[in-house]
Design a protein around this motif. Structure first.
Motif, PDB file in Angstrom:
ATOM      1  N   PHE A   5       0.226   0.247  -1.469  1.00 52.88           N
ATOM      2  CA  PHE A   5       1.015   0.104  -2.697  1.00 52.88           C
ATOM      3  C   PHE A   5       2.255  -0.740  -2.432  1.00 52.88           C
ATOM      4  O   PHE A   5       2.988  -0.517  -1.476  1.00 52.88           O
ATOM      5  CB  PHE A   5       1.432   1.484  -3.220  1.00 52.88           C
ATOM      6  CG  PHE A   5       2.180   1.428  -4.519  1.00 52.88           C
ATOM      7  CD1 PHE A   5       1.498   1.398  -5.713  1.00 52.88           C
ATOM      8  CD2 PHE A   5       3.572   1.393  -4.547  1.00 52.88           C
ATOM      9  CE1 PHE A   5       2.179   1.334  -6.915  1.00 52.88           C
ATOM     10  CE2 PHE A   5       4.261   1.338  -5.743  1.00 52.88           C
ATOM     11  CZ  PHE A   5       3.560   1.303  -6.929  1.00 52.88           C
ATOM     12  N   ASP A   6       2.497  -1.740  -3.282  1.00 54.37           N
ATOM     13  CA  ASP A   6       3.642  -2.645  -3.160  1.00 54.37           C
ATOM     14  C   ASP A   6       4.643  -2.333  -4.274  1.00 54.37           C
ATOM     15  O   ASP A   6       4.397  -2.632  -5.438  1.00 54.37           O
ATOM     16  CB  ASP A   6       3.160  -4.087  -3.254  1.00 54.37           C
ATOM     17  CG  ASP A   6       4.258  -5.113  -3.073  1.00 54.37           C
ATOM     18  OD1 ASP A   6       5.442  -4.787  -3.262  1.00 54.37           O
ATOM     19  OD2 ASP A   6       3.919  -6.262  -2.740  1.00 54.37           O
ATOM     20  N   TYR A   7       5.760  -1.726  -3.900  1.00 57.15           N
ATOM     21  CA  TYR A   7       6.770  -1.341  -4.893  1.00 57.15           C
ATOM     22  C   TYR A   7       7.324  -2.546  -5.639  1.00 57.15           C
ATOM     23  O   TYR A   7       7.672  -2.452  -6.817  1.00 57.15           O
ATOM     24  CB  TYR A   7       7.903  -0.557  -4.222  1.00 57.15           C
ATOM     25  CG  TYR A   7       7.489   0.831  -3.812  1.00 57.15           C
ATOM     26  CD1 TYR A   7       7.609   1.890  -4.701  1.00 57.15           C
ATOM     27  CD2 TYR A   7       6.958   1.077  -2.555  1.00 57.15           C
ATOM     28  CE1 TYR A   7       7.209   3.172  -4.335  1.00 57.15           C
ATOM     29  CE2 TYR A   7       6.562   2.348  -2.179  1.00 57.15           C
ATOM     30  CZ  TYR A   7       6.694   3.396  -3.081  1.00 57.15           C
ATOM     31  OH  TYR A   7       6.286   4.646  -2.720  1.00 57.15           O
ATOM     32  N   CYS A  54      -3.675  -0.259 -12.818  1.00 49.59           N
ATOM     33  CA  CYS A  54      -2.710  -1.225 -12.274  1.00 49.59           C
ATOM     34  C   CYS A  54      -2.820  -1.334 -10.755  1.00 49.59           C
ATOM     35  O   CYS A  54      -2.242  -2.252 -10.159  1.00 49.59           O
ATOM     36  CB  CYS A  54      -1.289  -0.825 -12.661  1.00 49.59           C
ATOM     37  SG  CYS A  54      -0.990  -0.807 -14.441  1.00 49.59           S
ATOM     38  N   ARG A  93       5.720  -5.117  -6.613  1.00 52.15           N
ATOM     39  CA  ARG A  93       4.789  -5.496  -7.681  1.00 52.15           C
ATOM     40  C   ARG A  93       4.892  -4.565  -8.884  1.00 52.15           C
ATOM     41  O   ARG A  93       4.536  -4.949  -9.985  1.00 52.15           O
ATOM     42  CB  ARG A  93       3.359  -5.546  -7.158  1.00 52.15           C
ATOM     43  CG  ARG A  93       3.117  -6.796  -6.336  1.00 52.15           C
ATOM     44  CD  ARG A  93       1.656  -7.077  -6.182  1.00 52.15           C
ATOM     45  NE  ARG A  93       1.488  -8.483  -5.828  1.00 52.15           N
ATOM     46  CZ  ARG A  93       0.384  -9.160  -6.051  1.00 52.15           C
ATOM     47  NH1 ARG A  93      -0.656  -8.571  -6.589  1.00 52.15           N
ATOM     48  NH2 ARG A  93       0.307 -10.428  -5.712  1.00 52.15           N
ATOM     49  N   ALA A  94       5.388  -3.362  -8.686  1.00 52.93           N
ATOM     50  CA  ALA A  94       5.579  -2.443  -9.815  1.00 52.93           C
ATOM     51  C   ALA A  94       6.572  -3.036 -10.801  1.00 52.93           C
ATOM     52  O   ALA A  94       6.372  -2.950 -12.024  1.00 52.93           O
ATOM     53  CB  ALA A  94       6.055  -1.084  -9.321  1.00 52.93           C
ATOM     54  N   MET A 129      -1.159  -3.878  -7.807  1.00 54.48           N
ATOM     55  CA  MET A 129      -0.091  -3.329  -6.965  1.00 54.48           C
ATOM     56  C   MET A 129      -0.485  -3.216  -5.494  1.00 54.48           C
ATOM     57  O   MET A 129       0.366  -2.980  -4.651  1.00 54.48           O
ATOM     58  CB  MET A 129       0.361  -1.979  -7.505  1.00 54.48           C
ATOM     59  CG  MET A 129       1.057  -2.102  -8.832  1.00 54.48           C
ATOM     60  SD  MET A 129       1.776  -0.544  -9.315  1.00 54.48           S
ATOM     61  CE  MET A 129       2.151  -0.849 -11.014  1.00 54.48           C
ATOM     62  N   THR A 130      -1.764  -3.400  -5.190  1.00 51.35           N
ATOM     63  CA  THR A 130      -2.218  -3.359  -3.801  1.00 51.35           C
ATOM     64  C   THR A 130      -2.704  -4.728  -3.322  1.00 51.35           C
ATOM     65  O   THR A 130      -3.354  -4.824  -2.285  1.00 51.35           O
ATOM     66  CB  THR A 130      -3.359  -2.335  -3.631  1.00 51.35           C
ATOM     67  OG1 THR A 130      -4.434  -2.710  -4.487  1.00 51.35           O
ATOM     68  CG2 THR A 130      -2.899  -0.927  -3.928  1.00 51.35           C
TER      69      THR A 130
END
Length: 116
Positions: free
Chosen positions: A87-89, A38, A91-92, A42-43
């Motif tokens: 990392f993009d929270y 993933c 997008r989680a 997410m990045t």
């Protein structure tokens, strides 16, 4: 006809493997696999959530049954996220929505995993 000794050994091995307790190593391996699959989304490396990402997330979430397993997975996830540059929270959450699977704890570096 009675089963052969080879068949009995094979049955025993299958039983041992399928009933083995969930371990911290297994938890971290599943979380690491999910993070790897993933990670591109997410990045921001891609704008598409892959089927592999959803499959890995599903396996990871479905393997968590006990509080101890959830706490360990939470700790592993926090460590895995630290290794992912950019990392993009936000997008989680999108991954959870798209894959219809949600970890039983928030994906937040400040979350107290003992509450999982």
């Amino acid at each position: 006809m009675a089963p052969s000794s080879k068949q009995l050994v094979a049955l025993l091995m299958i039983t041992l493997v399928t009933t083995a307790p969930f371990t911290a190593d297994a938890s971290c391996a599943l979380v690491d696999d999910t993070a790897a699959k993933c990670g591109p989304y997410m990045t921001h490396a891609t704008d598409t959530i892959s089927k592999d990402c959803c499959t890995a997330l599903g396996k990871s979430v479905d393997a968590l049954h006990t509080k101890a397993e959830k706490v360990e997975a939470c700790e592993c996830l926090k460590k895995a996220i630290l290794k992912v540059k950019g990392f993009d929270y936000g997008r989680a959450d999108a991954v959870h929505d798209k894959c219809n699977k949600v970890y039983p704890f928030p994906i937040d570096k400040g979350y107290d995993c003992s509450k999982a």
